[in-house]
Enzyme design. Structure first.
Site, PDB file in Angstrom:
ATOM      1  N   HIS A  93      -6.127  -5.878  17.867  1.00 14.02           N
ATOM      2  CA  HIS A  93      -6.859  -4.602  17.798  1.00 14.02           C
ATOM      3  C   HIS A  93      -8.184  -4.799  17.052  1.00 14.02           C
ATOM      4  O   HIS A  93      -9.200  -4.217  17.409  1.00 14.02           O
ATOM      5  CB  HIS A  93      -6.019  -3.538  17.095  1.00 14.02           C
ATOM      6  CG  HIS A  93      -4.777  -3.168  17.851  1.00 14.02           C
ATOM      7  ND1 HIS A  93      -4.780  -2.912  19.201  1.00 14.02           N
ATOM      8  CD2 HIS A  93      -3.480  -3.007  17.446  1.00 14.02           C
ATOM      9  CE1 HIS A  93      -3.553  -2.618  19.598  1.00 14.02           C
ATOM     10  NE2 HIS A  93      -2.745  -2.680  18.551  1.00 14.02           N
ATOM     11  N   TRP A 151       1.728   7.062  19.377  1.00  9.47           N
ATOM     12  CA  TRP A 151       2.434   7.329  18.108  1.00  9.47           C
ATOM     13  C   TRP A 151       3.801   6.646  18.097  1.00  9.47           C
ATOM     14  O   TRP A 151       4.404   6.469  17.033  1.00  9.47           O
ATOM     15  CB  TRP A 151       2.627   8.840  17.907  1.00  9.47           C
ATOM     16  CG  TRP A 151       1.343   9.606  17.770  1.00  9.47           C
ATOM     17  CD1 TRP A 151       0.769  10.392  18.717  1.00  9.47           C
ATOM     18  CD2 TRP A 151       0.469   9.650  16.626  1.00  9.47           C
ATOM     19  NE1 TRP A 151      -0.413  10.927  18.236  1.00  9.47           N
ATOM     20  CE2 TRP A 151      -0.618  10.491  16.954  1.00  9.47           C
ATOM     21  CE3 TRP A 151       0.490   9.070  15.353  1.00  9.47           C
ATOM     22  CZ2 TRP A 151      -1.662  10.765  16.072  1.00  9.47           C
ATOM     23  CZ3 TRP A 151      -0.547   9.344  14.469  1.00  9.47           C
ATOM     24  CH2 TRP A 151      -1.599  10.172  14.829  1.00  9.47           C
ATOM     25  N   LEU A 165     -27.037   6.612  24.831  1.00  8.74           N
ATOM     26  CA  LEU A 165     -25.658   6.558  25.334  1.00  8.74           C
ATOM     27  C   LEU A 165     -24.737   7.512  24.562  1.00  8.74           C
ATOM     28  O   LEU A 165     -24.796   7.563  23.329  1.00  8.74           O
ATOM     29  CB  LEU A 165     -25.127   5.126  25.166  1.00  8.74           C
ATOM     30  CG  LEU A 165     -23.666   4.919  25.537  1.00  8.74           C
ATOM     31  CD1 LEU A 165     -23.526   4.619  27.023  1.00  8.74           C
ATOM     32  CD2 LEU A 165     -23.048   3.788  24.729  1.00  8.74           C
ATOM     33  N   ASP A 168      -7.139  -2.502  27.293  1.00  8.82           N
ATOM     34  CA  ASP A 168      -5.747  -2.955  27.194  1.00  8.82           C
ATOM     35  C   ASP A 168      -5.695  -4.465  26.990  1.00  8.82           C
ATOM     36  O   ASP A 168      -6.585  -5.189  27.443  1.00  8.82           O
ATOM     37  CB  ASP A 168      -5.018  -2.561  28.487  1.00  8.82           C
ATOM     38  CG  ASP A 168      -3.514  -2.560  28.316  1.00  8.82           C
ATOM     39  OD1 ASP A 168      -3.037  -2.775  27.177  1.00  8.82           O
ATOM     40  OD2 ASP A 168      -2.807  -2.352  29.318  1.00  8.82           O
TER      41      ASP A 168
HETATM   42  C1  FPP Z   1      -3.923  -1.316  24.103  1.00  4.56           C
HETATM   43  O1  FPP Z   1      -3.606  -2.679  23.954  1.00  4.56           O
HETATM   44  C2  FPP Z   1      -4.888  -0.962  23.094  1.00  4.56           C
HETATM   45  C3  FPP Z   1      -4.747   0.067  22.217  1.00  4.56           C
HETATM   46  C4  FPP Z   1      -3.586   0.966  22.194  1.00  4.56           C
HETATM   47  C5  FPP Z   1      -5.756   0.307  21.179  1.00  4.56           C
HETATM   48  C6  FPP Z   1      -7.149   0.136  21.630  1.00  4.56           C
HETATM   49  C7  FPP Z   1      -8.034   0.115  20.470  1.00  4.56           C
HETATM   50  C8  FPP Z   1      -9.086  -0.718  20.332  1.00  4.56           C
HETATM   51  C9  FPP Z   1      -9.513  -1.655  21.370  1.00  4.56           C
HETATM   52  C10 FPP Z   1      -9.930  -0.662  19.141  1.00  4.56           C
HETATM   53  C11 FPP Z   1     -10.601   0.652  19.082  1.00  4.56           C
HETATM   54  C12 FPP Z   1     -11.720   0.657  18.201  1.00  4.56           C
HETATM   55  C13 FPP Z   1     -12.224   1.753  17.646  1.00  4.56           C
HETATM   56  C14 FPP Z   1     -13.488   1.639  16.976  1.00  4.56           C
HETATM   57  C15 FPP Z   1     -11.547   3.059  17.651  1.00  4.56           C
HETATM   58  P1  FPP Z   1      -2.102  -3.090  23.674  1.00  4.56           P
HETATM   59  O2  FPP Z   1      -1.897  -3.093  22.203  1.00  4.56           O
HETATM   60  O3  FPP Z   1      -1.179  -2.165  24.399  1.00  4.56           O
HETATM   61  O4  FPP Z   1      -2.067  -4.514  24.260  1.00  4.56           O
HETATM   62  P2  FPP Z   1      -0.820  -5.213  24.965  1.00  4.56           P
HETATM   63  O5  FPP Z   1      -0.535  -4.434  26.216  1.00  4.56           O
HETATM   64  O6  FPP Z   1      -1.296  -6.590  25.236  1.00  4.56           O
HETATM   65  O7  FPP Z   1       0.330  -5.178  23.987  1.00  4.56           O
END
Ligand code: FPP
Length: 264
Positions: A55, A87, A149, A38
């Site tokens: 991201h 979504w 892993l 997060d």
């Molecule tokens: C939450 O942060 C994060 C996500 C919803 C997406 C997580 C995805 C990645 C870390 C990349 C994944 C990589 C692969 C290879 C699949 P947020 O956007 O809610 O952050 P915020 O709370 O600060 O807005």
């Protein structure tokens, strides 16, 4: 005396990462670590960048942490990459997140193969775009025989959805007279979950200062140790993972019972 204390403290902080890693390896390691990644959006906002830049940076952290977890000797790393609730985000952000597995695996699959990592995915596959599925299935296929892993991506995953699907399948088996109501046990439920071939997480990490589970592995986390950190996911690094492992190793897991010395 005071100087001695400061020196001792500095020394402790400066212990090289490798030494800390070796020390951690001498004790019981968490076999399965699950991470709620997060804080990508906030990381980007702090730099006046669009959320998707966060991201993208988060994807690099996935690479770094996978390599390090494998090196340390963790058996399974489950990463919450996209929830059934995600979504609801703007289409542009969802589209970007759906392209990330392609970019990640397109770039790093050879490294993952070399590191003997096995890629898996849990979640509702059906709703994922074809290009996302193609990239993940290819990686799963090409790493299926690896025995290092297990890198388990939770993609379009929601724990309540998982539990509902499990209950439906069990109900069908009863309807078809394959099992009876008395056969429903915790073990049977566990066998109908998406994690049926995995151990339960020993350690759950959530980054960015949020302290909630957000519909993640609700059944599987029943006896898991939790560790929350303010660090945003793109800033999370090897030292952060080691810190979580070191704290885990100091915890006293009792699974509802008592430890030997506490019995009397
Ligand atoms: C939450 O942060 C994060 C996500 C919803 C997406 C997580 C995805 C990645 C870390 C990349 C994944 C990589 C692969 C290879 C699949 P947020 O956007 O809610 O952050 P915020 O709370 O600060 O807005």
């Amino acid at each position: 005396m005071f100087n001695k204390l400061i020196r001792k403290n500095d020394k402790r902080i400066n212990i090289h990462l490798d030494e800390r890693k070796e020390n951690a390896q001498k004790e019981q390691l968490p076999s399965h670590i699950a991470i709620i990644m997060d804080g990508n959006g906030r990381w980007a906002k702090k730099r006046s960048l669009p959320r998707i830049a966060g991201h993208h940076e988060g994807m690099k952290t996935v690479k770094k942490i996978t390599r390090f977890a494998n090196e340390v000797g963790i058996d399974t790393l489950t990463l919450y990459a996209f929830s059934t609730e995600n979504w609801k985000r703007p289409k542009m952000e969802v589209d970007f997140l759906m392209r990330l597995p392609e970019e990640f695996l397109g770039t790093y699959l050879p490294d993952l193969i070399e590191q003997n990592v096995q890629v898996r995915m849990m979640g509702n596959h059906e709703m994922l775009p074809e290009h996302t599925k193609r990239a993940i299935y290819k990686a799963m296929d090409e790493t299926a025989k690896n025995d290092g892993l297990i890198l388990n991506f939770a993609m379009n995953y929601g724990s309540r959805d998982e539990i509902v699907q499990a209950v439906k399948r069990i109900a069908q088996e009863i309807q078809q007279d394959k099992i009876s109501v008395d056969d429903i046990t915790e073990e049977l439920m566990t066998k109908h979950l998406m994690t049926k071939d995995l151990s339960e997480p020993d350690l759950l990490i959530r980054t960015s200062g949020e302290v909630r589970l957000s519909n993640f592995m609700l059944w599987q986390l029943a006896y898991t140790e939790f560790w929350f950190t303010d660090t945003l996911w793109p800033d999370f690094d090897e030292a952060c993972l080691l810190e979580a492992i070191e704290i885990y190793q100091k915890r006293n897991r009792r699974y509802g019972g008592l430890k030997g010395e506490e019995v009397n």
